[in-house]
Design a protein around this motif. Structure first.
Motif, PDB file in Angstrom:
ATOM      1  N   ALA A 179       0.816  -1.212   0.000  1.00  0.00           N
ATOM      2  CA  ALA A 179       0.000   0.000   0.000  1.00  0.00           C
ATOM      3  C   ALA A 179       0.852   1.266   0.000  1.00  0.00           C
ATOM      4  CB  ALA A 179      -0.924  -0.007   1.212  1.00  0.00           C
ATOM      5  N   LEU A 180       1.983   1.241   0.690  1.00  0.00           N
ATOM      6  CA  LEU A 180       2.826   2.427   0.784  1.00  0.00           C
ATOM      7  C   LEU A 180       3.745   2.580  -0.428  1.00  0.00           C
ATOM      8  CD1 LEU A 180       3.709   2.216   4.583  1.00  0.00           C
ATOM      9  CD2 LEU A 180       2.151   3.836   3.492  1.00  0.00           C
ATOM     10  N   ARG A 181       4.094   1.485  -1.073  1.00  0.00           N
ATOM     11  CA  ARG A 181       4.907   1.567  -2.294  1.00  0.00           C
ATOM     12  C   ARG A 181       4.055   1.787  -3.540  1.00  0.00           C
ATOM     13  NH1 ARG A 181       9.623  -3.041  -2.026  1.00  0.00           N
ATOM     14  NH2 ARG A 181      10.021  -2.219  -4.119  1.00  0.00           N
ATOM     15  N   ARG A 182       2.785   1.418  -3.476  1.00  0.00           N
ATOM     16  CA  ARG A 182       1.864   1.613  -4.605  1.00  0.00           C
ATOM     17  C   ARG A 182       0.584   2.288  -4.099  1.00  0.00           C
ATOM     18  NH1 ARG A 182       5.993   0.189  -6.533  1.00  0.00           N
ATOM     19  NH2 ARG A 182       6.390  -1.459  -8.078  1.00  0.00           N
ATOM     20  N   PRO A 183       0.700   3.497  -3.535  1.00  0.00           N
ATOM     21  CA  PRO A 183      -0.477   4.131  -2.915  1.00  0.00           C
ATOM     22  C   PRO A 183      -1.575   4.476  -3.912  1.00  0.00           C
ATOM     23  CG  PRO A 183       1.341   5.693  -3.069  1.00  0.00           C
ATOM     24  CD  PRO A 183       1.900   4.345  -3.436  1.00  0.00           C
ATOM     25  N   GLU A 184      -1.217   4.588  -5.191  1.00  0.00           N
ATOM     26  CA  GLU A 184      -2.224   4.909  -6.197  1.00  0.00           C
ATOM     27  C   GLU A 184      -3.179   3.746  -6.453  1.00  0.00           C
ATOM     28  OE1 GLU A 184       0.962   2.687  -8.223  1.00  0.00           O
ATOM     29  OE2 GLU A 184       0.959   4.323  -6.759  1.00  0.00           O
ATOM     30  N   LEU A 226       6.763   5.210   5.441  1.00  0.00           N
ATOM     31  CA  LEU A 226       5.845   6.215   5.979  1.00  0.00           C
ATOM     32  C   LEU A 226       6.359   7.629   5.728  1.00  0.00           C
ATOM     33  CD1 LEU A 226       4.907   4.570   9.395  1.00  0.00           C
ATOM     34  CD2 LEU A 226       3.378   4.889   7.433  1.00  0.00           C
ATOM     35  N   LYS A 227       7.669   7.801   5.671  1.00  0.00           N
ATOM     36  CA  LYS A 227       8.259   9.116   5.431  1.00  0.00           C
ATOM     37  C   LYS A 227       8.247   9.483   3.949  1.00  0.00           C
ATOM     38  CE  LYS A 227      11.644   8.187   9.106  1.00  0.00           C
ATOM     39  NZ  LYS A 227      13.095   8.079   9.410  1.00  0.00           N
ATOM     40  N   GLU A 228       8.225   8.478   3.086  1.00  0.00           N
ATOM     41  CA  GLU A 228       8.428   8.700   1.661  1.00  0.00           C
ATOM     42  C   GLU A 228       7.137   8.721   0.841  1.00  0.00           C
ATOM     43  OE1 GLU A 228      11.530   9.302   0.378  1.00  0.00           O
ATOM     44  OE2 GLU A 228      12.103   9.304   2.507  1.00  0.00           O
ATOM     45  N   THR A 229       6.078   8.113   1.350  1.00  0.00           N
ATOM     46  CA  THR A 229       4.860   7.929   0.562  1.00  0.00           C
ATOM     47  C   THR A 229       4.034   9.198   0.505  1.00  0.00           C
ATOM     48  OG1 THR A 229       4.795   5.595   1.203  1.00  0.00           O
ATOM     49  CG2 THR A 229       2.764   6.546   0.305  1.00  0.00           C
ATOM     50  N   VAL A 230       3.618   9.556  -0.686  1.00  0.00           N
ATOM     51  CA  VAL A 230       2.743  10.706  -0.908  1.00  0.00           C
ATOM     52  C   VAL A 230       1.315  10.199  -1.094  1.00  0.00           C
ATOM     53  CG1 VAL A 230       2.231  12.661  -2.418  1.00  0.00           C
ATOM     54  CG2 VAL A 230       4.612  12.018  -1.967  1.00  0.00           C
ATOM     55  N   ASN A 231       0.366  10.825  -0.398  1.00  0.00           N
ATOM     56  CA  ASN A 231      -1.042  10.448  -0.495  1.00  0.00           C
ATOM     57  C   ASN A 231      -1.268   8.974  -0.196  1.00  0.00           C
ATOM     58  OD1 ASN A 231      -3.808  10.826  -0.926  1.00  0.00           O
ATOM     59  ND2 ASN A 231      -3.647  10.377  -3.117  1.00  0.00           N
ATOM     60  N   PRO A 232      -0.872   8.514   0.992  1.00  0.00           N
ATOM     61  CA  PRO A 232      -1.068   7.096   1.334  1.00  0.00           C
ATOM     62  C   PRO A 232      -2.552   6.764   1.466  1.00  0.00           C
ATOM     63  CG  PRO A 232      -0.434   8.326   3.289  1.00  0.00           C
ATOM     64  CD  PRO A 232      -0.311   9.279   2.125  1.00  0.00           C
ATOM     65  N   PRO A 233      -2.906   5.511   1.299  1.00  0.00           N
ATOM     66  CA  PRO A 233      -4.293   5.096   1.552  1.00  0.00           C
ATOM     67  C   PRO A 233      -4.600   5.156   3.044  1.00  0.00           C
ATOM     68  CG  PRO A 233      -2.921   3.188   1.126  1.00  0.00           C
ATOM     69  CD  PRO A 233      -2.059   4.382   0.876  1.00  0.00           C
ATOM     70  N   ARG A 234      -5.868   5.023   3.380  1.00  0.00           N
ATOM     71  CA  ARG A 234      -6.253   4.938   4.784  1.00  0.00           C
ATOM     72  C   ARG A 234      -5.624   3.702   5.406  1.00  0.00           C
ATOM     73  NH1 ARG A 234     -11.475   3.690   5.375  1.00  0.00           N
ATOM     74  NH2 ARG A 234     -11.828   3.128   3.197  1.00  0.00           N
ATOM     75  N   LEU A 235      -5.159   3.824   6.646  1.00  0.00           N
ATOM     76  CA  LEU A 235      -4.453   2.724   7.309  1.00  0.00           C
ATOM     77  C   LEU A 235      -5.174   2.308   8.593  1.00  0.00           C
ATOM     78  CD1 LEU A 235      -0.740   3.949   7.011  1.00  0.00           C
ATOM     79  CD2 LEU A 235      -1.995   2.449   5.443  1.00  0.00           C
ATOM     80  N   TYR A 236      -5.122   1.003   8.864  1.00  0.00           N
ATOM     81  CA  TYR A 236      -5.772   0.429  10.044  1.00  0.00           C
ATOM     82  C   TYR A 236      -4.809  -0.584  10.653  1.00  0.00           C
ATOM     83  CZ  TYR A 236      -9.745  -1.798  12.605  1.00  0.00           C
ATOM     84  OH  TYR A 236     -10.599  -2.303  13.550  1.00  0.00           O
TER      85      TYR A 236
END
Length: 225
Positions: free
Chosen positions: A105-110, A159-169
Motif C-alpha cells: 500500500a505504501l509503495r503503490r499508494p495509487e 511512511l516518510k516517503e509515501t505521498v497520499n497514502p491510503p487509509r491505514l488500520y
C-alpha cells in the motif's frame, strides 16, 4: 491463489488478503469466516501464495514482490471482472502479511483506497536485527546482507516517503508477541502526520483474534471510516 467472488455483482470491489509466515493462500478460508463476511459486503477476495518470502524479491530465491505488485493484479484483471478503481481496491494481511499489506500500500499508494494489518510484523529492521532463533540466515536469504532500514522493504521508512497514502488500520492484540512492532509503527505514523486507526484490544497471535479482527477491518474498509 485462492479467490472468492460475489454472486450477481458486476465489477465488485476487491480485497487482496495476505497470509502469514507459516500459512498459505488457503488459510483465511480454512480458519475464518471470510467467505461469509466477504459475501455480506459484496466483496471479491484475492488470496495469493508467497511461501515464507515476506512479500519480497528474495536475495536467494524467487521474485515474490514482483509477483505480488505486478504479475498478480495483471492476472486478476484478465481472469475476473473486478472494479479497476482505486476507491474499490483494498489490501490486508496478518503477521508477515500485515507487513506485506502495508509495504504494498505504501509503495503503490495509487492502487489502494485502504490497507489494514492484523498482528503485523511492522518493525522489519528490528525483526531482522533480532533474527530467527532457529535459522540465523533466514532474513539474509530474503533481504540480502545490506541493512533493511531506510529501504523500500522498511515499512517505517516508507511512511516518510509515501505521498497520499491510503487509509491505514492497525489491528493487534495486546498479548501478541508483535504488539511492540505495532506500537512502533503507530508512533511512526504520528511522527509523520499520517492518520491511522489503532485497534488494540486484548488478544493473542491466533486465529480467534484474526477471525474477529477481519470483521472489524471489513466494516471499516467498506464503511469508509
Amino acid at each position: 491463489m485462492t479467490v472468492l467472488l460475489p454472486e450477481k455483482i458486476t465489477e465488485p470491489a476487491t480485497l487482496y488478503l495476505l497470509h502469514g509466515l507459516s500459512d498459505d493462500d488457503t488459510c483465511w478460508t480454512r480458519y475464518t469466516g471470510i467467505e461469509r463476511y466477504a459475501s455480506e459486503h459484496g466483496l471479491a477476495v484475492i488470496m495469493p501464495q508467497v511461501h515464507r518470502s515476506f512479500y519480497t524479491d528474495e536475495a536467494e530465491g524467487n521474485r515474490y514482490w514482483t509477483f505480488l505488485s505486478e504479475e498478480l493484479p495483471s492476472l486478476v484483471s484478465r481472469f475476473f471482472r473486478l472494479s479497476p478503481r482505486r476507491e474499490d481496491t483494498y489490501v490486508a494481511g496478518l503477521s508477515m502479511g500485515g507487513y506485506g499489506a502495508f509495504k504494498w500500500a505504501l509503495r503503490r499508494p495509487e492502487r489502494f483506497a485502504a490497507a489494514a494489518s492484523l498482528s503485523g510484523a511492522l518493525d522489519m529492521p528490528g525483526r531482522v536485527a533480532r533474527g530467527m532463533p532457529d535459522d540465523p540466515r533466514f532474513f539474509q536469504r530474503i533481504f540480502g546482507e545490506a541493512p533493511v532500514s531506510g529501504t523500500p522493504d522498511d515499512d517505517l521508512w516508507l511512511l516518510k516517503e509515501t505521498v497520499n497514502p491510503p487509509r491505514l488500520y492497525v489491528c493487534c492484540g495486546t498479548d501478541d508477541f508483535l504488539y511492540q512492532d505495532n506500537l512502533t509503527f503507530l508512533d511512526a505514523c504520528r511522527a509523520n502526520g499520517i492518520d491511522v486507526v489503532a485497534d488494540l484490544t486484548p488478544g493473542e497471535h491466533d486465529w480467534a483474534y484474526w477471525d474477529a479482527g477481519i470483521q472489524r477491518v471489513l466494516a471499516w474498509m467498506m464503511g469508509g471510516g
